[in-house]
Design a protein around this motif. Structure first.
Motif, PDB file in Angstrom:
ATOM      1  N   SER A  49       0.824  -1.216   0.000  1.00 60.93           N
ATOM      2  CA  SER A  49       0.000   0.000   0.000  1.00 60.93           C
ATOM      3  C   SER A  49       0.859   1.268   0.000  1.00 60.93           C
ATOM      4  O   SER A  49       0.361   2.357  -0.254  1.00 60.93           O
ATOM      5  CB  SER A  49      -0.931   0.013   1.219  1.00 60.93           C
ATOM      6  OG  SER A  49      -0.205   0.194   2.425  1.00 60.93           O
ATOM      7  N   TYR A  50       2.162   1.117   0.289  1.00 59.86           N
ATOM      8  CA  TYR A  50       3.065   2.263   0.269  1.00 59.86           C
ATOM      9  C   TYR A  50       3.705   2.408  -1.113  1.00 59.86           C
ATOM     10  O   TYR A  50       3.936   1.429  -1.815  1.00 59.86           O
ATOM     11  CB  TYR A  50       4.174   2.093   1.315  1.00 59.86           C
ATOM     12  CG  TYR A  50       3.673   2.116   2.738  1.00 59.86           C
ATOM     13  CD1 TYR A  50       3.481   3.324   3.411  1.00 59.86           C
ATOM     14  CD2 TYR A  50       3.390   0.936   3.415  1.00 59.86           C
ATOM     15  CE1 TYR A  50       3.028   3.353   4.716  1.00 59.86           C
ATOM     16  CE2 TYR A  50       2.921   0.950   4.728  1.00 59.86           C
ATOM     17  CZ  TYR A  50       2.747   2.163   5.370  1.00 59.86           C
ATOM     18  OH  TYR A  50       2.285   2.171   6.660  1.00 59.86           O
ATOM     19  N   ARG A  51       3.970   3.651  -1.489  1.00 62.48           N
ATOM     20  CA  ARG A  51       4.614   3.911  -2.773  1.00 62.48           C
ATOM     21  C   ARG A  51       6.016   3.319  -2.768  1.00 62.48           C
ATOM     22  O   ARG A  51       6.761   3.459  -1.795  1.00 62.48           O
ATOM     23  CB  ARG A  51       4.686   5.421  -3.027  1.00 62.48           C
ATOM     24  CG  ARG A  51       5.341   5.810  -4.340  1.00 62.48           C
ATOM     25  CD  ARG A  51       5.246   7.328  -4.547  1.00 62.48           C
ATOM     26  NE  ARG A  51       5.867   8.052  -3.445  1.00 62.48           N
ATOM     27  CZ  ARG A  51       7.165   8.299  -3.347  1.00 62.48           C
ATOM     28  NH1 ARG A  51       7.994   7.852  -4.279  1.00 62.48           N
ATOM     29  NH2 ARG A  51       7.640   8.975  -2.305  1.00 62.48           N
ATOM     30  N   HIS A  52       6.371   2.644  -3.855  1.00 63.80           N
ATOM     31  CA  HIS A  52       7.705   2.063  -3.959  1.00 63.80           C
ATOM     32  C   HIS A  52       8.751   3.173  -3.883  1.00 63.80           C
ATOM     33  O   HIS A  52       8.608   4.227  -4.515  1.00 63.80           O
ATOM     34  CB  HIS A  52       7.855   1.288  -5.272  1.00 63.80           C
ATOM     35  CG  HIS A  52       7.076   0.014  -5.293  1.00 63.80           C
ATOM     36  ND1 HIS A  52       7.177  -0.918  -6.298  1.00 63.80           N
ATOM     37  CD2 HIS A  52       6.180  -0.493  -4.408  1.00 63.80           C
ATOM     38  CE1 HIS A  52       6.383  -1.939  -6.042  1.00 63.80           C
ATOM     39  NE2 HIS A  52       5.754  -1.696  -4.907  1.00 63.80           N
ATOM     40  N   GLY A  53       9.795   2.938  -3.119  1.00 66.26           N
ATOM     41  CA  GLY A  53      10.826   3.939  -2.922  1.00 66.26           C
ATOM     42  C   GLY A  53      10.641   4.748  -1.652  1.00 66.26           C
ATOM     43  O   GLY A  53      11.507   5.572  -1.315  1.00 66.26           O
ATOM     44  N   THR A  54       9.504   4.536  -0.958  1.00 65.02           N
ATOM     45  CA  THR A  54       9.255   5.267   0.285  1.00 65.02           C
ATOM     46  C   THR A  54      10.279   4.862   1.357  1.00 65.02           C
ATOM     47  O   THR A  54      10.561   3.678   1.547  1.00 65.02           O
ATOM     48  CB  THR A  54       7.845   4.953   0.823  1.00 65.02           C
ATOM     49  OG1 THR A  54       6.876   5.387  -0.135  1.00 65.02           O
ATOM     50  CG2 THR A  54       7.594   5.670   2.150  1.00 65.02           C
ATOM     51  N   THR A  55      10.851   5.859   2.031  1.00 63.77           N
ATOM     52  CA  THR A  55      11.776   5.583   3.136  1.00 63.77           C
ATOM     53  C   THR A  55      10.982   5.440   4.420  1.00 63.77           C
ATOM     54  O   THR A  55      10.153   6.298   4.756  1.00 63.77           O
ATOM     55  CB  THR A  55      12.806   6.717   3.283  1.00 63.77           C
ATOM     56  OG1 THR A  55      13.583   6.812   2.077  1.00 63.77           O
ATOM     57  CG2 THR A  55      13.739   6.452   4.459  1.00 63.77           C
ATOM     58  N   MET A  56      11.228   4.364   5.154  1.00 66.40           N
ATOM     59  CA  MET A  56      10.500   4.104   6.385  1.00 66.40           C
ATOM     60  C   MET A  56      11.486   3.947   7.540  1.00 66.40           C
ATOM     61  O   MET A  56      12.595   3.446   7.352  1.00 66.40           O
ATOM     62  CB  MET A  56       9.649   2.835   6.253  1.00 66.40           C
ATOM     63  CG  MET A  56       8.678   2.861   5.089  1.00 66.40           C
ATOM     64  SD  MET A  56       7.698   1.353   4.964  1.00 66.40           S
ATOM     65  CE  MET A  56       6.659   1.535   6.406  1.00 66.40           C
ATOM     66  N   PHE A  57      11.085   4.387   8.720  1.00 66.44           N
ATOM     67  CA  PHE A  57      11.878   4.205   9.927  1.00 66.44           C
ATOM     68  C   PHE A  57      11.370   2.961  10.637  1.00 66.44           C
ATOM     69  O   PHE A  57      10.181   2.849  10.946  1.00 66.44           O
ATOM     70  CB  PHE A  57      11.780   5.430  10.835  1.00 66.44           C
ATOM     71  CG  PHE A  57      12.419   6.658  10.248  1.00 66.44           C
ATOM     72  CD1 PHE A  57      13.770   6.925  10.444  1.00 66.44           C
ATOM     73  CD2 PHE A  57      11.677   7.526   9.460  1.00 66.44           C
ATOM     74  CE1 PHE A  57      14.355   8.055   9.886  1.00 66.44           C
ATOM     75  CE2 PHE A  57      12.256   8.653   8.887  1.00 66.44           C
ATOM     76  CZ  PHE A  57      13.605   8.912   9.111  1.00 66.44           C
TER      77      PHE A  57
END
Length: 252
Positions: free
Chosen positions: A30-38
């Motif tokens: 569900s998150y956009r590809h390339g999204t940076t996550m902590f």
């Protein structure tokens, strides 16, 4: 209020994390590809039975007739039924109550809640949820409903106008399904009605008068003051009114 939806479960592989179950895989997509996550690595905070609870709710929503639209709606309704609510104070002399987080329950408390919830689900659906889970292997956690794991539903906008009639018809069906459910007692129906009304006010925020009419009409059916078929005819006629008058709830 704490979020009850289970966190992503990931498996550590060579230099990367991969989803450990279908629920986590779908949430991740569900998150956009390339999204940076902590990410804060922790051991699994939920017992197997807690994950099983959410998995069963997902199966029930997808496979059974219920008055709820999503896993979160179902969980909140069950909490309300068994009094798992926090006092949110008053607004305009109206007492506001919020569903508690299941994460606040100790394991013994959750065990008791789980058993009560399974019995309630069986009464509402006519299906043993434990059996349903056994017949659906590989479901460690529920697949996401459209609004699960991504915050609240989006408010309706002008671009959603074409979908409004279908949503109104679905709302009528959900309200009256609750009113005519043979597995629930009148007090249980009245308790669940407040949750169903709140869910639909969230889904149709610009149709508050229509949702209120659905709730009040459903209450009359529950009390035996009105037949379900007559209620459906009235609400369907109300739903079909032109947009500028669609929220004007007349007398049935």
């Amino acid at each position: 209020m704490k979020d009850d939806i289970p966190p992503l479960r990931m498996t550590v592989e060579a230099g990367k994390l991969t989803p450990a179950d279908a629920f986590s895989a779908e949430r991740l997509e569900s998150y956009r590809h390339g999204t940076t996550m902590f990410v804060q690595p922790i051991t699994d905070p939920q017992s197997k039975k807690r994950r099983k609870f959410w998995a069963i709710l997902g199966l029930v929503i997808r496979n059974c007739n219920t008055p709820w639209r999503t896993v979160k709606d179902a969980a909140n309704a069950i909490k309300r039924t068994f009094g798992l609510m926090d006092d949110g104070g008053t607004t305009g002399n109206v007492r506001i109550m919020y569903p508690r987080s299941l994460n606040d329950l100790s394991e013994p408390e959750f065990e008791e809640f789980y058993e009560d919830a399974m019995l309630l689900l069986q009464r509402i659906t006519g299906v043993d949820p434990e059996t349903l889970a056994k017949e659906s292997p590989g479901s460690d956690a529920p697949l996401l409903q459209p609004d699960e794991g991504s915050g609240d539903r989006k408010p309706s906008t002008a671009s959603d106008a074409a979908a409004a009639p279908d949503l109104k018809a679905e709302a009528i069906d959900k309200f009256l399904r609750l009113a005519t459910d043979k597995h629930l007692t009148p007090p249980e129906k009245r308790s669940a009605l407040a949750t169903v009304e709140g869910d639909w006010l969230h889904e149709l925020p610009d149709k508050a008068a229509f949702v209120k009419a659905c709730s009040e009409t459903t209450a009359r059916v529950i009390e035996g003051e009105l037949k379900a078929q007559a209620a459906k005819r009235y609400l369907s006629a109300l739903a079909s009114k032109p947009e500028e008058n669609g929220d004007e709830a007349g007398e049935s």
